[in-house]
Design a protein around this motif. Structure first.
Motif, PDB file in Angstrom:
ATOM      1  N   LEU A 384     -35.063 -14.922  22.859  1.00  0.00           N
ATOM      2  CA  LEU A 384     -36.509 -15.167  22.946  1.00  0.00           C
ATOM      3  C   LEU A 384     -36.978 -16.095  21.825  1.00  0.00           C
ATOM      4  O   LEU A 384     -37.942 -16.833  21.976  1.00  0.00           O
ATOM      5  N   PHE A 385     -36.294 -16.058  20.718  1.00  0.00           N
ATOM      6  CA  PHE A 385     -36.582 -16.943  19.578  1.00  0.00           C
ATOM      7  C   PHE A 385     -36.128 -18.375  19.935  1.00  0.00           C
ATOM      8  O   PHE A 385     -36.810 -19.365  19.640  1.00  0.00           O
ATOM      9  N   ALA A 386     -34.974 -18.473  20.585  1.00  0.00           N
ATOM     10  CA  ALA A 386     -34.395 -19.799  20.877  1.00  0.00           C
ATOM     11  C   ALA A 386     -35.246 -20.595  21.873  1.00  0.00           C
ATOM     12  O   ALA A 386     -35.251 -21.831  21.822  1.00  0.00           O
ATOM     13  N   ILE A 387     -35.956 -19.904  22.767  1.00  0.00           N
ATOM     14  CA  ILE A 387     -36.728 -20.624  23.802  1.00  0.00           C
ATOM     15  C   ILE A 387     -37.737 -21.578  23.146  1.00  0.00           C
ATOM     16  O   ILE A 387     -37.659 -22.790  23.333  1.00  0.00           O
ATOM     17  N   PRO A 388     -38.677 -21.056  22.358  1.00  0.00           N
ATOM     18  CA  PRO A 388     -39.647 -21.993  21.768  1.00  0.00           C
ATOM     19  C   PRO A 388     -39.040 -22.883  20.700  1.00  0.00           C
ATOM     20  O   PRO A 388     -39.464 -24.032  20.518  1.00  0.00           O
ATOM     21  N   ARG A 389     -38.014 -22.376  19.972  1.00  0.00           N
ATOM     22  CA  ARG A 389     -37.458 -23.176  18.873  1.00  0.00           C
ATOM     23  C   ARG A 389     -36.797 -24.451  19.401  1.00  0.00           C
ATOM     24  O   ARG A 389     -36.637 -25.430  18.673  1.00  0.00           O
ATOM     25  N   THR A 390     -36.451 -24.434  20.693  1.00  0.00           N
ATOM     26  CA  THR A 390     -35.869 -25.639  21.299  1.00  0.00           C
ATOM     27  C   THR A 390     -36.816 -26.831  21.132  1.00  0.00           C
ATOM     28  O   THR A 390     -36.365 -27.946  20.841  1.00  0.00           O
ATOM     29  N   ALA A 391     -38.119 -26.589  21.277  1.00  0.00           N
ATOM     30  CA  ALA A 391     -39.087 -27.693  21.101  1.00  0.00           C
ATOM     31  C   ALA A 391     -39.021 -28.214  19.666  1.00  0.00           C
ATOM     32  O   ALA A 391     -39.022 -29.431  19.434  1.00  0.00           O
ATOM     33  N   GLY A 392     -38.955 -27.309  18.713  1.00  0.00           N
ATOM     34  CA  GLY A 392     -38.873 -27.713  17.305  1.00  0.00           C
ATOM     35  C   GLY A 392     -37.581 -28.464  17.018  1.00  0.00           C
ATOM     36  O   GLY A 392     -37.593 -29.518  16.371  1.00  0.00           O
ATOM     37  N   TRP A 393     -36.465 -27.933  17.522  1.00  0.00           N
ATOM     38  CA  TRP A 393     -35.173 -28.609  17.296  1.00  0.00           C
ATOM     39  C   TRP A 393     -35.238 -30.043  17.829  1.00  0.00           C
ATOM     40  O   TRP A 393     -34.773 -30.974  17.184  1.00  0.00           O
ATOM     41  N   LEU A 394     -35.819 -30.188  19.025  1.00  0.00           N
ATOM     42  CA  LEU A 394     -35.838 -31.515  19.645  1.00  0.00           C
ATOM     43  C   LEU A 394     -36.765 -32.468  18.889  1.00  0.00           C
ATOM     44  O   LEU A 394     -36.476 -33.664  18.778  1.00  0.00           O
ATOM     45  N   ALA A 395     -37.860 -31.930  18.353  1.00  0.00           N
ATOM     46  CA  ALA A 395     -38.752 -32.772  17.540  1.00  0.00           C
ATOM     47  C   ALA A 395     -37.998 -33.238  16.294  1.00  0.00           C
ATOM     48  O   ALA A 395     -38.074 -34.407  15.902  1.00  0.00           O
ATOM     49  N   GLN A 396     -37.242 -32.319  15.686  1.00  0.00           N
ATOM     50  CA  GLN A 396     -36.474 -32.667  14.482  1.00  0.00           C
ATOM     51  C   GLN A 396     -35.379 -33.691  14.825  1.00  0.00           C
ATOM     52  O   GLN A 396     -35.127 -34.634  14.077  1.00  0.00           O
ATOM     53  N   TRP A 397     -34.752 -33.490  15.966  1.00  0.00           N
ATOM     54  CA  TRP A 397     -33.666 -34.379  16.425  1.00  0.00           C
ATOM     55  C   TRP A 397     -34.198 -35.795  16.645  1.00  0.00           C
ATOM     56  O   TRP A 397     -33.631 -36.776  16.179  1.00  0.00           O
ATOM     57  N   GLN A 398     -35.360 -35.857  17.330  1.00  0.00           N
ATOM     58  CA  GLN A 398     -35.935 -37.167  17.622  1.00  0.00           C
ATOM     59  C   GLN A 398     -36.382 -37.866  16.340  1.00  0.00           C
ATOM     60  O   GLN A 398     -36.171 -39.065  16.166  1.00  0.00           O
ATOM     61  N   GLU A 399     -36.979 -37.092  15.425  1.00  0.00           N
ATOM     62  CA  GLU A 399     -37.427 -37.684  14.160  1.00  0.00           C
ATOM     63  C   GLU A 399     -36.224 -38.246  13.392  1.00  0.00           C
ATOM     64  O   GLU A 399     -36.285 -39.327  12.804  1.00  0.00           O
ATOM     65  N   MET A 400     -35.128 -37.485  13.412  1.00  0.00           N
ATOM     66  CA  MET A 400     -33.917 -37.924  12.709  1.00  0.00           C
ATOM     67  C   MET A 400     -33.386 -39.229  13.316  1.00  0.00           C
ATOM     68  O   MET A 400     -33.104 -40.194  12.609  1.00  0.00           O
TER      69      MET A 400
END
Ligand code: CMC
Length: 436
Positions: A384-400
């Motif tokens: 349940l934690f991983a579902i929303p954190r996916t958006a954060g991971w992808l934002a971090q990935w794109q920024e990188m």
């Protein structure tokens, strides 16, 4: 006189001084390389196991002030976003940098909604897991398997293609999560329903049985959406750093997200919410709390859901979760574990051991109690934690990826091994080993 905004370092081995530029209260570690004793030296390095004081990137996604208990996404306080936004609005904010207009939101929600279906082979893949497989193991593996279904995702330098994969991942992660849940119960998988919002649709895929249409309880759906907002990003934590490190090798976003989810699964990170419930079960009743805290202070384990690398004050997310818990319990009835948790928090916050170390409840302390009241088994909490954190991971990935300074992540080491050793043939090694 040394220039302002520089740091003067004197090397007492050579008596040379160096003026190192300071930007954002930070010096560049590479500027230390000029500090050498001999021309062929590699130069000075910094040693920082666990990155306690090393910024690995510049970021404008999530701001945390751990001493003041502040968390903001793209400048907006978490409390304001939790009160006024939906999770998909917040996901848009994280990915694009601004809150969406009505038109932008409609398009975004439409796109995410239309990508919630999983390729039919995913079912077969899921069926291969044992009935008692941990849902996080299933989630991580299935995320990685999606990379085989979308080989074009490798084209990470094309912004349109990148966005397409971001939408796919945010859309499909609840579908995978629901599949892991249904698999562990032996229930048939449920297809997404495009009429429903993000949280409602997830609940539909979890809990729909034979009724023609699943209608989620609106209070529980909103509570889940708020929990999703609170968990959406948290700057350079272990899983976000994993996302950036793996992504820096230009690995595709499905494999990269699988790696980040694997980091999240650990009990010191996202896996803590599951551990909190196990701990509350072990404590059993309010009367046993003092004895349990004594055990922790005597060095037997940690108080799960307490402490944070960055927050040295109350985690602002924990406050909102406590409030959300009250709303949920009005529907589900009170989870008796809450009384144990409240007592644990009360005693810990008055105790010298916890005060001295600035240990406060973190996001995982109360979230599991809500999830359990909603009917989830503890094994599902990290999913349940991983579902929303996916958006954060992808934002971090794109920024990188769009940072002109980005390079493959490759830390250095301080070598502590032997100098060159003489090779010993196999037949003689036992004799050498006996002398060690
Ligand atoms: N219970 C008891 N003592 C603790 C705890 C705890 N939960 N957390 C830290 N300490 C003590 C630790 O033993 C150390 O004491 P001493 O100085 O006497 O050696 C001191 O406090 C500093 O702790 P640390 O381990 O150096 O701190 P850290 O920044 O390396 O670790 C942490 C942060 C979150 C891993 C740690 O607090 C912890 O293990 N907490 C329990 C697990 C948990 O709740 N994790 C979820 C974190 S929030 C969500 C997320 O990131 O996913």
């Amino acid at each position: 006189m040394a220039q302002e905004n520089t740091l003067t370092i004197t090397d007492n081995r050579t008596h040379k001084s160096y003026a190192i530029p300071i930007e954002h209260e930070t010096i560049r570690a590479m500027d230390l390389r000029q500090i050498k004793t001999k021309p062929d030296d590699l130069g000075m390095m910094t040693y920082d196991p666990a990155f306690m004081n090393t910024a690995s990137c510049r970021s404008s996604i999530t701001f945390i002030d751990g001493d003041r208990g502040i968390l903001r996404y793209r400048g907006y306080p978490i409390e304001v976003l939790a009160e006024h936004c939906t999770f998909l609005e917040v996901a848009y904010l994280l990915i694009f940098g601004n809150l969406p207009t009505e038109t932008e939101l409609k398009k975004w929600v439409g796109e995410v909604t239309h990508h919630t279906m999983l390729h039919e082979t995913t079912k077969k893949f899921m069926e291969g897991f044992r009935h008692n497989a941990h849902p996080m193991g299933m989630l991580v593996s299935t995320l990685a398997a999606l990379s085989t279904i979308y080989p074009e995702a490798k084209n990470i330098h094309d912004p349109a293609n990148r966005l397409h994969q971001i939408i796919r991942l945010i859309a499909k992660i609840p579908s995978i999560a629901a599949m892991t849940y249904r698999h562990s119960l032996g229930f048939p998988y449920v297809y997404p329903d495009n009429d429903l919002g993000y949280a409602e649709n997830f609940m539909n895929m979890l809990w729909k049985m034979v009724e023609p249409k699943y209608l989620a309880n609106p209070v529980l759906a909103r509570a889940l959406d708020i929990l999703f907002i609170l968990h959406a990003d948290h700057e350079q934590n272990c899983s976000a750093s994993t996302m950036r490190a793996v992504g820096s090798a230009h690995t595709d976003p499905f494999l990269t997200t699988a790696a980040a989810a694997a980091a999240l699964a650990g009990p010191l990170h996202g896996g803590a919410n599951e551990e909190v419930l196990k701990m509350l079960d072990e404590i059993g009743s309010k009367d046993n709390v003092s004895a349990y805290i004594k055990k922790i202070k005597d060095g037997h384990g940690k108080l799960m859901g307490f402490g944070h690398r960055v927050y040295k004050n109350y985690d602002p997310r924990a406050k909102i979760i406590k409030w959300t818990a009250e709303q949920v319990f009005e529907v589900t009835g009170r989870n008796t574990k809450l009384d144990i948790a409240l007592e644990l928090e009360r005693i810990a916050l008055e105790d010298e051991y916890f005060i001295k170390r600035k240990l406060y409840p973190n996001v995982d302390f109360y979230s599991g109690i809500i999830y359990q009241a909603m009917g989830f088994k503890p094994e599902m909490f990290t999913v349940l934690f991983a579902i929303p954190r996916t958006a954060g991971w992808l934002a971090q990935w794109q920024e990188m990826l769009t940072d002109p300074e980005h390079k493959i992540a490759r830390p250095r080491q301080v070598w502590t091994g032997p100098e060159v050793r003489e090779f010993v043939p196999l037949a003689k090694r036992a004799a050498v080993a006996a002398t060690r």
